[in-house]
Design a protein around this motif. Structure first.
Motif, PDB file in Angstrom:
ATOM      1  N   SER A  27      70.868  54.048  31.038  1.00  0.00           N
ATOM      2  CA  SER A  27      69.823  53.074  30.713  1.00  0.00           C
ATOM      3  C   SER A  27      68.627  53.754  30.063  1.00  0.00           C
ATOM      4  CB  SER A  27      69.361  52.349  31.977  1.00  0.00           C
ATOM      5  OG  SER A  27      70.431  51.650  32.562  1.00  0.00           O
ATOM      6  N   ASN A  30      69.567  54.737  26.416  1.00  0.00           N
ATOM      7  CA  ASN A  30      69.674  53.581  25.508  1.00  0.00           C
ATOM      8  C   ASN A  30      68.345  52.854  25.337  1.00  0.00           C
ATOM      9  OD1 ASN A  30      72.369  54.099  25.282  1.00  0.00           O
ATOM     10  ND2 ASN A  30      73.014  52.477  26.658  1.00  0.00           N
ATOM     11  N   ASN A  31      67.639  52.664  26.441  1.00  0.00           N
ATOM     12  CA  ASN A  31      66.420  51.863  26.387  1.00  0.00           C
ATOM     13  C   ASN A  31      65.302  52.573  25.638  1.00  0.00           C
ATOM     14  OD1 ASN A  31      68.069  50.350  27.993  1.00  0.00           O
ATOM     15  ND2 ASN A  31      66.676  50.190  29.712  1.00  0.00           N
ATOM     16  N   PHE A  47      71.339  44.063  42.812  1.00  0.00           N
ATOM     17  CA  PHE A  47      70.415  44.684  41.866  1.00  0.00           C
ATOM     18  C   PHE A  47      69.265  43.718  41.600  1.00  0.00           C
ATOM     19  CE2 PHE A  47      74.568  46.473  40.617  1.00  0.00           C
ATOM     20  CZ  PHE A  47      74.280  47.835  40.609  1.00  0.00           C
ATOM     21  N   GLN A  49      66.442  43.718  38.506  1.00  0.00           N
ATOM     22  CA  GLN A  49      66.039  44.459  37.321  1.00  0.00           C
ATOM     23  C   GLN A  49      64.996  43.686  36.529  1.00  0.00           C
ATOM     24  OE1 GLN A  49      69.091  45.506  34.359  1.00  0.00           O
ATOM     25  NE2 GLN A  49      67.982  47.421  34.008  1.00  0.00           N
ATOM     26  N   HIS A  64      74.130  42.281  26.948  1.00  0.00           N
ATOM     27  CA  HIS A  64      75.031  43.427  27.105  1.00  0.00           C
ATOM     28  C   HIS A  64      75.253  43.737  28.585  1.00  0.00           C
ATOM     29  CE1 HIS A  64      77.038  47.123  26.054  1.00  0.00           C
ATOM     30  NE2 HIS A  64      76.144  47.859  26.664  1.00  0.00           N
ATOM     31  N   ILE A  65      74.163  43.821  29.332  1.00  0.00           N
ATOM     32  CA  ILE A  65      74.245  44.130  30.765  1.00  0.00           C
ATOM     33  C   ILE A  65      75.052  43.065  31.504  1.00  0.00           C
ATOM     34  CG2 ILE A  65      72.888  44.323  32.897  1.00  0.00           C
ATOM     35  CD1 ILE A  65      70.573  45.443  31.160  1.00  0.00           C
ATOM     36  N   ASP A  68      78.671  43.647  32.089  1.00  0.00           N
ATOM     37  CA  ASP A  68      79.086  44.842  32.847  1.00  0.00           C
ATOM     38  C   ASP A  68      79.911  44.418  34.062  1.00  0.00           C
ATOM     39  OD1 ASP A  68      79.060  47.150  34.647  1.00  0.00           O
ATOM     40  OD2 ASP A  68      77.570  47.983  33.283  1.00  0.00           O
ATOM     41  N   ARG A  70      80.555  45.840  36.739  1.00  0.00           N
ATOM     42  CA  ARG A  70      80.108  46.344  38.043  1.00  0.00           C
ATOM     43  C   ARG A  70      79.268  45.331  38.816  1.00  0.00           C
ATOM     44  NH1 ARG A  70      78.124  52.032  35.656  1.00  0.00           N
ATOM     45  NH2 ARG A  70      77.583  50.583  33.969  1.00  0.00           N
TER      46      ARG A  70
END
Ligand code: FMN
Length: 133
Positions: A27, A30-31, A47, A49, A64-65, A68, A70
């Protein structure tokens, strides 16, 4: 103006398979490129965020996230424009010492205080945070 998006999600599958440091590492890399900052809190099960940055950059990253594998069951708690970034840097409450943790909890608390009653209730039900408000 900065877009600030906050969501919660649940770990999908075995929480033991989650490596928060690995997520943070990718992260940060990329961020930094897309100018997105924020906070990632992990309590071992869910989580929380916060993403802050240019409108489209936050949109792209969130989409995008969300794919994921997960995690799942993403719920946006707050999505608004702010004059300045409120979460300066990435932090991981789960793995931090007392001082950082207090700062983190303070930020989450302030955010929750401004949120609607429904959003605030969700924040307060977040495991491990309620007793700290
Ligand atoms: C809860 C959670 C938060 C994440 N936050 C970010 C993030 O802020 N920035 C990021 O680049 N990847 C984040 N990721 C990881 C991305 O989903 C993805 O694995 C990563 O960006 C690498 O993508 P790629 O394999 O398509 O390059 C997060 C993952 C999870 C589960």
């Amino acid at each position: 103006m900065i877009r600030q998006l906050v969501y919660i999600s649940s770990v999908k599958g075995d929480p033991g398979a989650i490596n928060p440091d690995a997520i943070l590492h990718v992260s940060r890399r990329n961020n930094a490129r897309s100018g997105v900052t924020g906070l990632l809190y992990y309590d071992g099960r869910r989580f929380l965020q916060a993403l802050e940055g240019e409108v489209e950059a936050v949109e792209r990253l969130y989409r995008h996230i969300a794919t994921d594998p997960r995690h799942h069951a993403l719920v946006i708690l707050s999505d608004r424009m702010v004059v300045a970034r409120e979460f300066g840097n990435w932090a991981m409450g789960h793995a931090r010492d007392g001082e950082d943790r207090a700062v983190l909890i303070g930020r989450i608390g302030r955010l929750a205080a401004k949120a609607s009653p429904a959003v605030r209730a969700t924040f307060e039900s977040f495991a491990g945070l309620k007793r700290l408000f």
